[in-house]
Write an enzyme that holds these catalytic residues in place. Structure first.
Site, PDB file in Angstrom:
ATOM      1  N   HIS A  74     -13.673  25.396  24.624  1.00 28.05           N
ATOM      2  CA  HIS A  74     -12.408  24.990  25.230  1.00 28.05           C
ATOM      3  C   HIS A  74     -12.637  24.082  26.431  1.00 28.05           C
ATOM      4  O   HIS A  74     -12.347  24.452  27.566  1.00 28.05           O
ATOM      5  CB  HIS A  74     -11.605  26.228  25.605  1.00 28.05           C
ATOM      6  CG  HIS A  74     -11.060  26.933  24.397  1.00 28.05           C
ATOM      7  ND1 HIS A  74     -10.862  28.279  24.331  1.00 28.05           N
ATOM      8  CD2 HIS A  74     -10.672  26.441  23.195  1.00 28.05           C
ATOM      9  CE1 HIS A  74     -10.380  28.596  23.140  1.00 28.05           C
ATOM     10  NE2 HIS A  74     -10.271  27.497  22.436  1.00 28.05           N
ATOM     11  N   CYS A 133     -21.681  32.628  18.521  1.00 24.91           N
ATOM     12  CA  CYS A 133     -22.528  33.215  19.566  1.00 24.91           C
ATOM     13  C   CYS A 133     -22.957  34.651  19.195  1.00 24.91           C
ATOM     14  O   CYS A 133     -22.159  35.416  18.627  1.00 24.91           O
ATOM     15  CB  CYS A 133     -21.746  33.234  20.871  1.00 24.91           C
ATOM     16  SG  CYS A 133     -22.670  33.942  22.232  1.00 24.91           S
ATOM     17  N   HIS A 161      -6.050  33.353  20.244  1.00 23.72           N
ATOM     18  CA  HIS A 161      -7.367  32.779  20.545  1.00 23.72           C
ATOM     19  C   HIS A 161      -8.245  32.843  19.295  1.00 23.72           C
ATOM     20  O   HIS A 161      -8.259  33.854  18.593  1.00 23.72           O
ATOM     21  CB  HIS A 161      -8.005  33.568  21.694  1.00 23.72           C
ATOM     22  CG  HIS A 161      -9.222  32.905  22.265  1.00 23.72           C
ATOM     23  ND1 HIS A 161     -10.434  32.882  21.605  1.00 23.72           N
ATOM     24  CD2 HIS A 161      -9.425  32.238  23.419  1.00 23.72           C
ATOM     25  CE1 HIS A 161     -11.319  32.236  22.337  1.00 23.72           C
ATOM     26  NE2 HIS A 161     -10.733  31.827  23.444  1.00 23.72           N
ATOM     27  N   GLU A 163     -11.353  33.286  18.838  1.00 24.20           N
ATOM     28  CA  GLU A 163     -12.312  34.390  18.768  1.00 24.20           C
ATOM     29  C   GLU A 163     -11.613  35.692  18.372  1.00 24.20           C
ATOM     30  O   GLU A 163     -12.129  36.458  17.541  1.00 24.20           O
ATOM     31  CB  GLU A 163     -13.030  34.571  20.112  1.00 24.20           C
ATOM     32  CG  GLU A 163     -14.083  35.664  20.050  1.00 24.20           C
ATOM     33  CD  GLU A 163     -14.616  36.057  21.420  1.00 24.20           C
ATOM     34  OE1 GLU A 163     -14.886  35.157  22.243  1.00 24.20           O
ATOM     35  OE2 GLU A 163     -14.751  37.262  21.673  1.00 24.20           O
ATOM     36  N   THR A 231     -14.647  38.431  24.121  1.00 28.97           N
ATOM     37  CA  THR A 231     -15.777  38.493  25.064  1.00 28.97           C
ATOM     38  C   THR A 231     -15.487  37.917  26.438  1.00 28.97           C
ATOM     39  O   THR A 231     -16.256  38.139  27.369  1.00 28.97           O
ATOM     40  CB  THR A 231     -16.973  37.711  24.487  1.00 28.97           C
ATOM     41  OG1 THR A 231     -16.516  36.405  24.161  1.00 28.97           O
ATOM     42  CG2 THR A 231     -17.555  38.377  23.268  1.00 28.97           C
ATOM     43  N   SER A 300     -10.162  30.875  28.215  1.00 23.25           N
ATOM     44  CA  SER A 300      -9.817  32.225  28.657  1.00 23.25           C
ATOM     45  C   SER A 300     -10.683  32.671  29.838  1.00 23.25           C
ATOM     46  O   SER A 300     -10.185  33.211  30.825  1.00 23.25           O
ATOM     47  CB  SER A 300      -9.997  33.163  27.465  1.00 23.25           C
ATOM     48  OG  SER A 300     -10.011  34.480  27.876  1.00 23.25           O
TER      49      SER A 300
HETATM   50  S1  SF4 Z   1     -18.624  33.186  26.747  1.00 21.51           S
HETATM   51 FE1  SF4 Z   1     -20.088  34.752  26.042  1.00 21.51          FE
HETATM   52  S2  SF4 Z   1     -19.534  35.134  23.911  1.00 21.51           S
HETATM   53 FE2  SF4 Z   1     -18.562  33.210  24.479  1.00 21.51          FE
HETATM   54  S3  SF4 Z   1     -20.035  31.648  23.884  1.00 21.51           S
HETATM   55 FE3  SF4 Z   1     -20.473  32.148  26.017  1.00 21.51          FE
HETATM   56  S4  SF4 Z   1     -22.076  33.728  25.943  1.00 21.51           S
HETATM   57 FE4  SF4 Z   1     -21.144  33.610  23.904  1.00 21.51          FE
END
Ligand code: SF4
Length: 386
Positions: A74, A133, A161, A163, A231, A300
């Site tokens: 993002h 990830c 979102h 994710e 996350t 986020s």
């Molecule tokens: S914020 Fe955390 S879960 Fe998201 S890409 Fe980065 S390390 Fe991975």
């Protein structure tokens, strides 16, 4: 291939001034300005890897169309650079995801894609470059286990979102799997109330219409719940929501039977946690006049960093250096507004005190590259010195 793109990545995202600030104990001084940079900020390991893979994919498949399913992360600057490098976005108008075939390469973003999107792309025979990830995969692992054991996943996240949509889809991998997404404590309290007292299932379904799995039945599907989260949520809030559900299930079924009805795993990623911890440390250590938080308005984790700061000092969540319009005006996203690209901005006058010393804190979300952070430092320094 990694070495081949290293120069390209450095040219695009490196910042000499950020390196200098880091080397100077995360502090920068210029005239009346003292700037303190959070000790953890900007690109996380997952974003670093995703961007690296995208550049590698463009080189590895020079004669083929290379697509991203949508934004890789993002941050508009990073996405625009990938477009400029010749990577097409399936979310752009005119693109036809249904027409993809064996010759096409598709990069999956750091926050993953839904189970159905994955199946469709696989069936179409596309070459997939999966940058999901590892920390997101860890959440999925827990959610799949919940489903396997007949537990409904309570996901603390933003229902739209990418994710959270991908994570929710994992909850449906087994027939008994269900999910319910709660945005915050307020929504968690509504569900916990329903767990304790029963109450109107229709009212609950009405409230969470777009946040539950198909066929969700509160009477049946809130009997066994497991907590998970997007996350990048605020860690303290995620932990509190987990505790709220634990208490509600204990009240309903008794402490002695709790293990049969409630599970929880901490699925906030370490990068998010480190950035939140670092900004709290920064606020504790220094008397700041204001805080700048740099990152996409639909990011986020950036929005949550801004929430933490805004409780303590005047805070401006800015997308890029141009948001620092002048010494008197700053354009920013109001803290607490919904995190979407369409988020409205507002302009605040008199954001820099005109005289005396000025102490500013700075951090950036996990999808903000260092070159943007560096440009913010330079522009702030110029305005503060006027
Ligand atoms: S914020 Fe955390 S879960 Fe998201 S890409 Fe980065 S390390 Fe991975």
């Amino acid at each position: 291939m990694k070495e081949a793109v290293a120069g390209e990545l450095a040219a695009a995202y490196h910042s000499a001034i950020v390196d200098e600030v880091r080397a100077n104990d995360y502090q920068f001084s210029s005239g009346r300005l003292t700037l303190h940079l959070a000790r953890e900020f900007g690109f996380c390991y997952g974003v670093d890897r995703a961007v690296d893979y995208a550049y590698q994919a463009r080189r590895r498949f020079p004669g083929q169309n290379v697509f991203l399913t949508g934004e890789i992360i993002h941050n508009p600057h990073v996405n625009d650079r990938l477009r400029a490098a010749g990577i097409r976005f399936l979310s752009d108008p005119g693109e036809r995801p249904d027409a993809l075939g064996r010759d096409d390469v598709v990069i999956l973003p750091a926050f993953g894609v839904t189970v159905s999107d994955m199946a469709r792309l696989t069936n179409q025979g596309c070459t997939l470059v999966d940058t999901t990830c590892g920390s997101v995969l860890n959440v999925w692992k827990n959610v799949v286990r919940y489903a396997q054991d007949g537990f409904t996943s309570i996901i603390h996240g933003k229902v739209k979102h990418e994710e959270t949509q991908a994570t929710a889809s994992q909850a449906l991998k087994y027939p008994g799997g269900h999910y319910l997404v709660v945005l915050d404590r307020e929504e968690a309290a509504i569900v916990c109330d329903s767990i304790r007292k029963g109450g109107s299932r229709d009212a609950l379904l009405d409230r969470f219409r777009s946040a539950v799995s198909p066929g969700f039945d509160p009477d049946r599907d809130l009997e066994r719940v497991g907590c998970a989260n997007q996350t990048t949520m605020l860690m303290t809030e995620s932990l509190e929501i987990g505790e709220m559900f634990r208490a509600a299930m204990a009240d309903r079924y008794g402490e002695e039977r709790l293990a049969q009805h409630f599970r929880a795993f901490d699925t906030i990623c370490s990068a998010t946690q480190e950035r939140q911890d670092a900004v709290i440390a920064l606020l504790d250590e220094h008397r700041l006049d204001l805080m700048l938080v740099v990152g996409g308005y639909n990011s986020s984790n950036t929005c949550n960093l801004a929430r933490i700061c805004a409780e303590r000092v005047p805070t401006y969540h800015i997308a890029d250096p141009e948001c620092l319009i002048s010494r008197t005006e700053v354009r920013h996203r109001p803290v607490g507004a919904p995190s979407t690209t369409a988020s409205r901005e507002e302009v605040t006058m008199g954001w820099l005190r005109p005289a005396d010393n000025l102490v500013v804190g700075l951090t950036a979300g996990a999808s903000t590259p260092n070159n943007i952070v560096g440009q913010v430092i330079e522009r702030l320094s110029a305005f503060a010195g006027e």
